[in-house]
Design a protein around this motif. Sequence first.
Motif, PDB file in Angstrom:
ATOM      1  N   GLY A 144      14.032   0.319   1.063  1.00 48.42           N
ATOM      2  CA  GLY A 144      12.844   0.336   1.915  1.00 48.42           C
ATOM      3  C   GLY A 144      11.521   0.218   1.186  1.00 48.42           C
ATOM      4  O   GLY A 144      10.471   0.250   1.815  1.00 48.42           O
ATOM      5  N   MET A 145      11.561   0.055  -0.133  1.00 45.85           N
ATOM      6  CA  MET A 145      10.305  -0.032  -0.883  1.00 45.85           C
ATOM      7  C   MET A 145       9.713  -1.443  -0.767  1.00 45.85           C
ATOM      8  O   MET A 145      10.433  -2.426  -0.684  1.00 45.85           O
ATOM      9  CB  MET A 145      10.533   0.323  -2.346  1.00 45.85           C
ATOM     10  CG  MET A 145      10.835   1.791  -2.546  1.00 45.85           C
ATOM     11  SD  MET A 145       9.537   2.870  -1.901  1.00 45.85           S
ATOM     12  CE  MET A 145      10.266   3.437  -0.371  1.00 45.85           C
ATOM     13  N   LEU A 146       8.390  -1.498  -0.771  1.00 44.94           N
ATOM     14  CA  LEU A 146       7.696  -2.774  -0.620  1.00 44.94           C
ATOM     15  C   LEU A 146       6.660  -2.949  -1.725  1.00 44.94           C
ATOM     16  O   LEU A 146       6.024  -1.984  -2.139  1.00 44.94           O
ATOM     17  CB  LEU A 146       6.983  -2.825   0.742  1.00 44.94           C
ATOM     18  CG  LEU A 146       7.871  -2.699   1.982  1.00 44.94           C
ATOM     19  CD1 LEU A 146       7.012  -2.556   3.227  1.00 44.94           C
ATOM     20  CD2 LEU A 146       8.776  -3.916   2.101  1.00 44.94           C
ATOM     21  N   PRO A 147       6.488  -4.185  -2.191  1.00 44.07           N
ATOM     22  CA  PRO A 147       5.492  -4.446  -3.233  1.00 44.07           C
ATOM     23  C   PRO A 147       4.089  -4.574  -2.641  1.00 44.07           C
ATOM     24  O   PRO A 147       3.928  -5.088  -1.544  1.00 44.07           O
ATOM     25  CB  PRO A 147       5.945  -5.798  -3.784  1.00 44.07           C
ATOM     26  CG  PRO A 147       6.588  -6.481  -2.613  1.00 44.07           C
ATOM     27  CD  PRO A 147       7.194  -5.396  -1.766  1.00 44.07           C
ATOM     28  N   VAL A 148       3.106  -4.084  -3.362  1.00 38.65           N
ATOM     29  CA  VAL A 148       1.701  -4.273  -2.975  1.00 38.65           C
ATOM     30  C   VAL A 148       0.974  -4.824  -4.205  1.00 38.65           C
ATOM     31  O   VAL A 148       1.027  -4.220  -5.280  1.00 38.65           O
ATOM     32  CB  VAL A 148       1.052  -2.944  -2.526  1.00 38.65           C
ATOM     33  CG1 VAL A 148      -0.431  -3.154  -2.227  1.00 38.65           C
ATOM     34  CG2 VAL A 148       1.750  -2.394  -1.293  1.00 38.65           C
ATOM     35  N   ILE A 149       0.317  -5.961  -4.037  1.00 35.59           N
ATOM     36  CA  ILE A 149      -0.288  -6.634  -5.189  1.00 35.59           C
ATOM     37  C   ILE A 149      -1.416  -5.789  -5.792  1.00 35.59           C
ATOM     38  O   ILE A 149      -2.214  -5.194  -5.075  1.00 35.59           O
ATOM     39  CB  ILE A 149      -0.799  -8.044  -4.792  1.00 35.59           C
ATOM     40  CG1 ILE A 149      -1.315  -8.819  -6.009  1.00 35.59           C
ATOM     41  CG2 ILE A 149      -1.885  -7.967  -3.746  1.00 35.59           C
ATOM     42  CD1 ILE A 149      -0.251  -9.437  -6.830  1.00 35.59           C
ATOM     43  N   LEU A 186       8.993   4.403  -7.186  1.00 37.34           N
ATOM     44  CA  LEU A 186      10.098   4.090  -6.269  1.00 37.34           C
ATOM     45  C   LEU A 186      10.241   2.577  -6.114  1.00 37.34           C
ATOM     46  O   LEU A 186      11.341   2.054  -5.971  1.00 37.34           O
ATOM     47  CB  LEU A 186       9.825   4.725  -4.901  1.00 37.34           C
ATOM     48  CG  LEU A 186       9.798   6.266  -4.859  1.00 37.34           C
ATOM     49  CD1 LEU A 186       9.254   6.748  -3.520  1.00 37.34           C
ATOM     50  CD2 LEU A 186      11.191   6.829  -5.105  1.00 37.34           C
ATOM     51  N   ASP A 235       7.975 -10.185   1.808  1.00 34.75           N
ATOM     52  CA  ASP A 235       7.262  -8.904   1.789  1.00 34.75           C
ATOM     53  C   ASP A 235       5.792  -9.071   1.417  1.00 34.75           C
ATOM     54  O   ASP A 235       5.021  -8.118   1.521  1.00 34.75           O
ATOM     55  CB  ASP A 235       7.907  -7.946   0.776  1.00 34.75           C
ATOM     56  CG  ASP A 235       9.214  -7.369   1.287  1.00 34.75           C
ATOM     57  OD1 ASP A 235       9.358  -7.258   2.524  1.00 34.75           O
ATOM     58  OD2 ASP A 235      10.084  -7.035   0.459  1.00 34.75           O
ATOM     59  N   LEU A 236       5.432 -10.250   0.928  1.00 31.26           N
ATOM     60  CA  LEU A 236       4.064 -10.456   0.449  1.00 31.26           C
ATOM     61  C   LEU A 236       3.410 -11.619   1.176  1.00 31.26           C
ATOM     62  O   LEU A 236       4.006 -12.679   1.330  1.00 31.26           O
ATOM     63  CB  LEU A 236       4.072 -10.744  -1.053  1.00 31.26           C
ATOM     64  CG  LEU A 236       4.448  -9.559  -1.934  1.00 31.26           C
ATOM     65  CD1 LEU A 236       4.897 -10.049  -3.301  1.00 31.26           C
ATOM     66  CD2 LEU A 236       3.276  -8.600  -2.081  1.00 31.26           C
ATOM     67  N   ALA A 240      13.358  -0.070  -7.211  1.00 33.02           N
ATOM     68  CA  ALA A 240      13.921  -0.774  -6.051  1.00 33.02           C
ATOM     69  C   ALA A 240      14.728   0.170  -5.167  1.00 33.02           C
ATOM     70  O   ALA A 240      15.866  -0.114  -4.804  1.00 33.02           O
ATOM     71  CB  ALA A 240      14.758  -1.975  -6.494  1.00 33.02           C
TER      72      ALA A 240
END
Lengths: 489, 491
Positions: free
Chosen positions: A61-66, A54, A291-292, A58
Amino acid sequence: MNAKGPSDKLIRGLTGDWEVVIGMEVHAQVASNAKLFSGASTEFGAAPNSHVSLVDAAMPGMLPVINEECVRQAIRTGLGLKAQINLRSVFDRKNYFYPDLPQGYQISQYKAPVVGEGEVVVDLDGGGSVTIGIERLHLEQDAGKSLHDRHPTMSYVDLNRSGVALMEIVSKPDLRSAEEAKAFITKLRSILRYLGTCDGDMEKGSLRADVNVSVRKPGEPLGTRCEIKNVNSIRFIGAAIEHEARRQIEIIEDGGIIEQETRLFDPGRGETRPMRSKEEAHDYRYFPDPDLLPLEFDQAYVDALAAHLPELPDARKARFVGGFGLSAYDAGVLVAERETADYFEAVAKGRDAKAAANWVINELFGRLNKEAKDIKASPVTAQQLGGLLDLIADGTISGKIAKDLFEILWTEGGDPRAIVTARGMAQVTDLGAIEKLVDEIAAQNPDKVAQARTNPKAIGWFVGQIMKSSGGKASPQAVNDILKSKLGL
Amino acid sequence: MSELTSLTLADARDGLRQKDFSAVELADAHLLAMEKARALNAYVLETPERALAMAKAADARIALGKAGPLEGIPLAVKDLFCTEAVRTTACSHILDNFVPTYDSTVTSQLWRDGAVLLGKTNNDEFAMGSSNETSYFGPVTSPWRRKGANTRLTPGGSSGGSAAAVAAHLCLGATGTDTGGSIRQPAAFTGTVGIKPTYGRVSRWGIVAFASSLDQAGPFTRTVRDAAILLRSMAGHDDKDTTCADLPVPDYEAAVGRSVKGLRIGVPKEYRLDGMPAEIEKIWEQGRAWLKAAGAELVEVSLPHTKYALPAYYIVAPAEASSNLARYDGVRYGLRETGSDIREMYEKTRAAGFGAEVRRRIMIGTYVLSAGYYDAYYLRAQKVRTLIKRDFEQVFDAGVHAILTPATPSAAFGLGEKGGADPVEMYLNDIFTVTVNMAGLPGIAVPAGLDGQGLPLGLQLIGRPFDEETLFATAEVIEQSAGRFTPKPWW
C-alpha cells in the motif's frame, strides 16, 4: 574544435588500424537530503537498514511522492550541460526481480526524460578540445545493496541506498579513446561539483559509469557494442576501455564476431569479463508508473533556476584567460575543481594573477599532492599565500626566501609579514652594504673580474657569491645593478 | 438481528449522542451478531477486544461532548486496507500473518472521526474476482437466498465480505475498494448501497494495490444517507498519494434529500445488451420512471466505446497488477518458501502464495507488457481508455448531470456456478461497472427491487468527476421509491 581527425587515436591491429567508439551512461547520485520518492535520509555510511522508510521497503500500500529538490537538481544539471529541459516528463517502472529491489521494479524515466540533448566540451591533454554530445538525463531510483559475505549460505540486504535519487546521464557515442573517455568523465564530474548537484565522490559510489565500447575500421559502420557495468574510478574507466577494445579487436581479427553483452571490469586483473549471457537478458516491461502523475513544471521555474546557476568551469576558464591573462593550460588546471579556482581567485584578487597562478599551481599543488591533501585541508590559506605574494611584490623578500617562508607557513602557520620581521628574512636593499660586498669580492678575485669583462655571463658567479655571503637576503635586482656599474658592463 | 444492529448509521450516531445507548453496547450487539453469523465467512478476522476498547474511548469522548462525526460507530474494514497492529492479508496466502505497523489513510481518518473497528472482512484475493471465491480464506456466503431454496449464493466480489456484513447487520457500514466494480456489484447483489468515488477523491495510501490507475476506496451502507456520512470521513486530500485530488470534501449528507427536479439523467443505449434478463430491463425502466416522477428529465445518450471497455480493462488492470504484486517476493515479509537459490525461492514462494486467479492475471499482465506486445496490447488499451473517457465527457458536456444504468447484468449467482471453465464468464459481471473505473468517474449502486426469486437488484448512477453529491441526491430518490431490502436471517 573537433578538428582533430581520428588518426592519432587509432589502435594498431594485425589487419590495420581500428577505431574505438565509446558512449557512457553515468550514474550520478543527486545531492539531496532525502530520497527520490520518500523522506528517508541519504546520509552515507549509516548502519545497515537504518535509513529505510515504509516506501523504500515496498510495504503493502505504499506510494511514491516525488522529492522536488531532486527535480530541481536534475534541471540545474541539465542547464549546466546546455541541454534541452523537458517541461513534461514521465516516470516509468522498470520491472525485474532482485532482493535489493524491494518493489520488484525501479522507478525510472524511459520514453520521456526530464532532460534532453546537451553537450560537454572536453579539453584534451595535448591541447585542443572535443565536444561530446549528451543524449539525455533522467531521474531514477537507486537499488539497495546485497551483501554476500556475511553468512555462509544466506545473503543480506541493506536498503539504505534503496530509493536514493540518481541522475543517469547518457552520452552520445562521441568518444574515440580511453583518454577522451577519462577526460569526459573528469569534466562531467567537475560540472556536477560546480553545480552542487552531485558530490562526485566515486569512492562512495556517488558517481559511476556504464561504458559502451565497440570497435570498427575507420569509416565503417558502428560495430557491436559491449557494455561494461558500474566502473567506479576514472582510472578503471580508462583501463577497462583499453582492455575491452583490445579484446574485441583480437576476436574480430581471429575471424570471430562480437556478442552484444554486459561485462564487468575486474580491477585486480585489469580485464573485463561477461556478467550475464544473452539468454538471461531482461525484458524490463517498462510502462508509465500509475502511482505518479507526469512531472510538469513551467518555463519560469526553469528560468529562475538558470538565473541562479553558478559560473561553470568553461566560463571561469575563459575569464581566467581573458581577464587574468593566464595560459589556457594553467586556467584549465585551476578551474578543474571549484575549490581550487576559488582559492586561486582569493589569492589573485588585487595581485599579480600570473604570479598567483604560479604559486598555487607549482608550490601549493606540489605540496598538496606530495602529502595527498585536499585543497580544503591546505595548511596555508589563500590569505597567507596572498600575504607572501605581497612581500615579494613590495621587494621585502626574494623569490628564494619566499619558498622558505612558504615552508614555515605550511609547517608552523602564522602571519607572513610578522614571520619575516621576526626572523630577519627581509632582503637587503641597503645599496651601501651591497656595494661593500661587491668591492670585497672583486678585490679578492681579480681573475673573475677580468673574465666578467670579456664574458658578461660570468657575472652570475658574482651574484652567487654575494647572495651566499648575504645569507640569500640581498636583493637580486640591486646586486645586478651594482655589479654592472662597478664592473663597467 | 437485535434492535441495535438494525439501526442505520445515521440513527445510531444520533442515538449515541442522545445517550440512548452506549458505544460499548452498540459494539457488543454487533460482536454477538458476528459470532452467530460465522457461517457466512464475512469476516476473516474479528477484533472484539480492540472494538470494545475503541467503543469505551468513544463513550468517554461522547461524555465529554467531544464526539467526532463517526463517534462510536462500529465498522468493518475490507482486508485490503492496512490496519496498524491488526493482521492484513488481502486474503492471500502470500501475506500470511502480515501485521502492518501503519494504518491506511482511509482507516486512520475513520479512527480520527471516532469509528470502532469490528474486524477485517473477506474479499477476493488481492481484490481479483467478482464472487469472493478467490479468497484464500474461502468464499463468503451471501445472507440472501433464492425463494424456497438453500443454494449458497455469492455476495459478489471482490468486496464480498463487506457487502455481506452490511446486509446481514454485522456492522453499520464497511469499507470496500473498487477497481472494476468491486463495490457496486456486491452492493447490488446484497441489496446495499455502495459508492465508488471519483478517482482521486479518496487516498489510496496504505491500501494493498491491485491496479493503481483504477483502484478507489468507498463505503458500503444500508442507506444512501449512511454512505454519504461514511464517504465524508474517508475522502480528502493526502500528501502521501500524489494521485489524490487537493479538493475540499463537501458535506455529502447535505446533498441527501436534495431535489432532482430539472436534472438531466442520461440513459445509454449501449447498455441494452442482447440476452439481458427481462427483470434487469424492467428494473432499469422502473428507475427511469421514478426519476421522471421526481422531476428529472430522462434523455437517451450514446457511449459508443462501451463494448471495448471490458477487454481494455482486462489488459490495463492485469498489467498494473503484475507490477504491483512483484513486491510479494518472500524477501522482506509474508510467506517465504525455501529454495536452493534466490530464483527457486521466488518461484516456490510465489507459486505457493498466489491463488490461480491471481497467477492468471500476473501472467496476462506480464505478457501484455512484454517487449513486442506492449504497443499491440497495453498502449492500445490506454487509447481505448481515452476514447471511453471522451464518450462520457461529451455526454456531460451536453448537459447531462448523471447516467442511469443497471448495476449488474444479473442477480447474484450460486457459489461455484460461474467461471469454472471460462474465466471470461466471471469477468462479464463487471460489464456495466468497468467503464466507470476506466473513465475515473464516480458511480453508486443503489438497491431498486427484488427479482422473481427474491434476490436484490441494483441500479447504477454514474456522475461527473467529483460530483458525488448529485449521485447521493439522485440515488436517494430511487431509495425512497424502491424501499429498503433486508435478508431474512437463516444463519
